[in-house]
Scaffold this active site. Structure first.
Site, PDB file in Angstrom:
ATOM      1  N   LYS A  47      12.872 -34.788 -18.507  1.00 52.64           N
ATOM      2  CA  LYS A  47      12.083 -35.756 -19.235  1.00 52.64           C
ATOM      3  C   LYS A  47      12.545 -35.847 -20.697  1.00 52.64           C
ATOM      4  O   LYS A  47      12.192 -36.771 -21.409  1.00 52.64           O
ATOM      5  CB  LYS A  47      10.602 -35.331 -19.239  1.00 52.64           C
ATOM      6  N   GLY A  48      13.338 -34.865 -21.117  1.00 49.57           N
ATOM      7  CA  GLY A  48      13.672 -34.736 -22.533  1.00 49.57           C
ATOM      8  C   GLY A  48      14.376 -35.933 -23.139  1.00 49.57           C
ATOM      9  O   GLY A  48      14.234 -36.213 -24.323  1.00 49.57           O
ATOM     10  N   ASP A 104      19.075 -35.198 -24.409  1.00 47.30           N
ATOM     11  CA  ASP A 104      18.410 -34.802 -25.640  1.00 47.30           C
ATOM     12  C   ASP A 104      19.211 -33.733 -26.379  1.00 47.30           C
ATOM     13  O   ASP A 104      19.468 -33.848 -27.568  1.00 47.30           O
ATOM     14  CB  ASP A 104      16.985 -34.296 -25.351  1.00 47.30           C
ATOM     15  N   ASP A 107      22.525 -27.180 -25.000  1.00 40.99           N
ATOM     16  CA  ASP A 107      22.247 -25.798 -25.408  1.00 40.99           C
ATOM     17  C   ASP A 107      23.401 -24.938 -24.875  1.00 40.99           C
ATOM     18  O   ASP A 107      24.464 -24.870 -25.487  1.00 40.99           O
ATOM     19  CB  ASP A 107      20.872 -25.419 -24.842  1.00 40.99           C
ATOM     20  N   ARG A 169       6.454 -33.178 -27.134  1.00 40.22           N
ATOM     21  CA  ARG A 169       7.435 -34.230 -26.838  1.00 40.22           C
ATOM     22  C   ARG A 169       7.193 -35.468 -27.707  1.00 40.22           C
ATOM     23  O   ARG A 169       8.120 -36.197 -28.037  1.00 40.22           O
ATOM     24  CB  ARG A 169       7.349 -34.638 -25.363  1.00 40.22           C
TER      25      ARG A 169
HETATM   26  P1  IMP Z   1      21.529 -26.173 -21.198  1.00 42.69           P
HETATM   27  O1  IMP Z   1      21.784 -26.307 -19.729  1.00 42.69           O
HETATM   28  O2  IMP Z   1      21.421 -24.739 -21.612  1.00 42.69           O
HETATM   29  O3  IMP Z   1      22.512 -26.929 -22.060  1.00 42.69           O
HETATM   30  O4  IMP Z   1      20.072 -26.725 -21.513  1.00 42.69           O
HETATM   31  C1  IMP Z   1      19.659 -27.929 -21.074  1.00 42.69           C
HETATM   32  C2  IMP Z   1      18.186 -28.206 -21.233  1.00 42.69           C
HETATM   33  O5  IMP Z   1      17.393 -27.118 -21.732  1.00 42.69           O
HETATM   34  C3  IMP Z   1      18.002 -29.322 -22.216  1.00 42.69           C
HETATM   35  O6  IMP Z   1      18.253 -30.578 -21.629  1.00 42.69           O
HETATM   36  C4  IMP Z   1      16.564 -29.127 -22.625  1.00 42.69           C
HETATM   37  O7  IMP Z   1      15.722 -29.774 -21.714  1.00 42.69           O
HETATM   38  C5  IMP Z   1      16.366 -27.634 -22.573  1.00 42.69           C
HETATM   39  N1  IMP Z   1      16.483 -27.051 -23.932  1.00 42.69           N
HETATM   40  C6  IMP Z   1      17.544 -26.420 -24.460  1.00 42.69           C
HETATM   41  N2  IMP Z   1      17.322 -26.036 -25.727  1.00 42.69           N
HETATM   42  C7  IMP Z   1      16.058 -26.451 -26.025  1.00 42.69           C
HETATM   43  C8  IMP Z   1      15.221 -26.344 -27.212  1.00 42.69           C
HETATM   44  O8  IMP Z   1      15.585 -25.811 -28.287  1.00 42.69           O
HETATM   45  N3  IMP Z   1      13.979 -26.897 -27.115  1.00 42.69           N
HETATM   46  C9  IMP Z   1      13.520 -27.502 -25.989  1.00 42.69           C
HETATM   47  N4  IMP Z   1      14.263 -27.626 -24.865  1.00 42.69           N
HETATM   48  C10 IMP Z   1      15.523 -27.092 -24.876  1.00 42.69           C
HETATM   49 MG    MG Z   2      17.048 -32.197 -21.046  1.00 39.82          MG
END
Ligand code: IMP
Ligand code: MG
Length: 183
Positions: A47-48, A104, A107, A169
């Protein structure tokens, strides 16, 4: 929701509503130029990415298509495992399409790494990524992001689509969540 009204929950506002608006306009001009004469399919990750998608799509001058996916990481915990489950798939057929994934935040990069691989296997003509935020110090895999808004420190942030336990959000800015809220 304004940062001022929930000041006690936030350590610092990192990116303001106005900075986001200006950056998306800048990215939209680049996207328009790069995709001139082609039909673009924007794929948002629920949803981000809802806020980024809504504002970026409206900033773009030509017609675009929009589609959505919902994914979740397998396993418990707050860190991404890289194993992803599709909760809601696209409605569109990707064969021959120019796809721009709208996210969004990057990470660890594990979600997007899996997603680009998955979409590539469906015969898209091209796949690129647009992400509003990136945490360079959290990267576990390199993601080739063509349209990036802001690099931010490796801290947990909320707002502009990003949540903690489904809250924040609807905060207009992107801000670091104060540790007392989650510890
Ligand atoms: P990744 O797979 O580690 O790159 O993370 C992907 C998802 O984790 C993002 O699309 C976000 O939905 C969530 N996420 C990562 N970091 C944050 C944060 O600092 N705040 C809130 N959601 C996060
Ligand atoms: Mg996301």
């Amino acid at each position: 929701m304004d940062s001022r009204e929930i000041e006690a929950d936030l350590t610092e506002v990192l990116v303001t509503e106005q900075q986001i608006r200006d950056k998306l306009a800048e990215l939209a001009r680049r996207i328009e130029a790069d995709y001139e004469g082609r039909d673009l399919l924007l794929v948002g990750v629920l949803k981000g990415a809802v806020m980024v998608m809504a504002d970026l799509a409206r900033e773009l001058k030509p017609h675009v298509n929009m589609d959505w996916m919902a994914v979740s990481s397998y396993g418990a915990g707050t860190t991404s495992s890289g194993v992803v489950k599709i909760l809601k798939d696209l409605d569109s057929d990707l064969s021959g399409r120019d796809v721009l994934i709208v996210e969004d935040i990057i990470d660890s990069g594990l979600t997007l790494s899996w997603l680009t691989g998955n979409l590539a296997s469906r015969g898209a003509a091209s796949i690129e990524i647009c992400a509003l935020l990136r945490k360079p110090d959290a990267a576990k895999v390199e993601i080739d992001v063509k349209y990036l808004g802001f690099d931010i420190p490796n801290q947990f942030v909320v707002g502009y689509g990003l949540d903690f336990a489904e809250r924040y959000r609807n905060l207009r800015d992107v801000a670091i969540l104060a540790p007392h809220v989650y510890s």
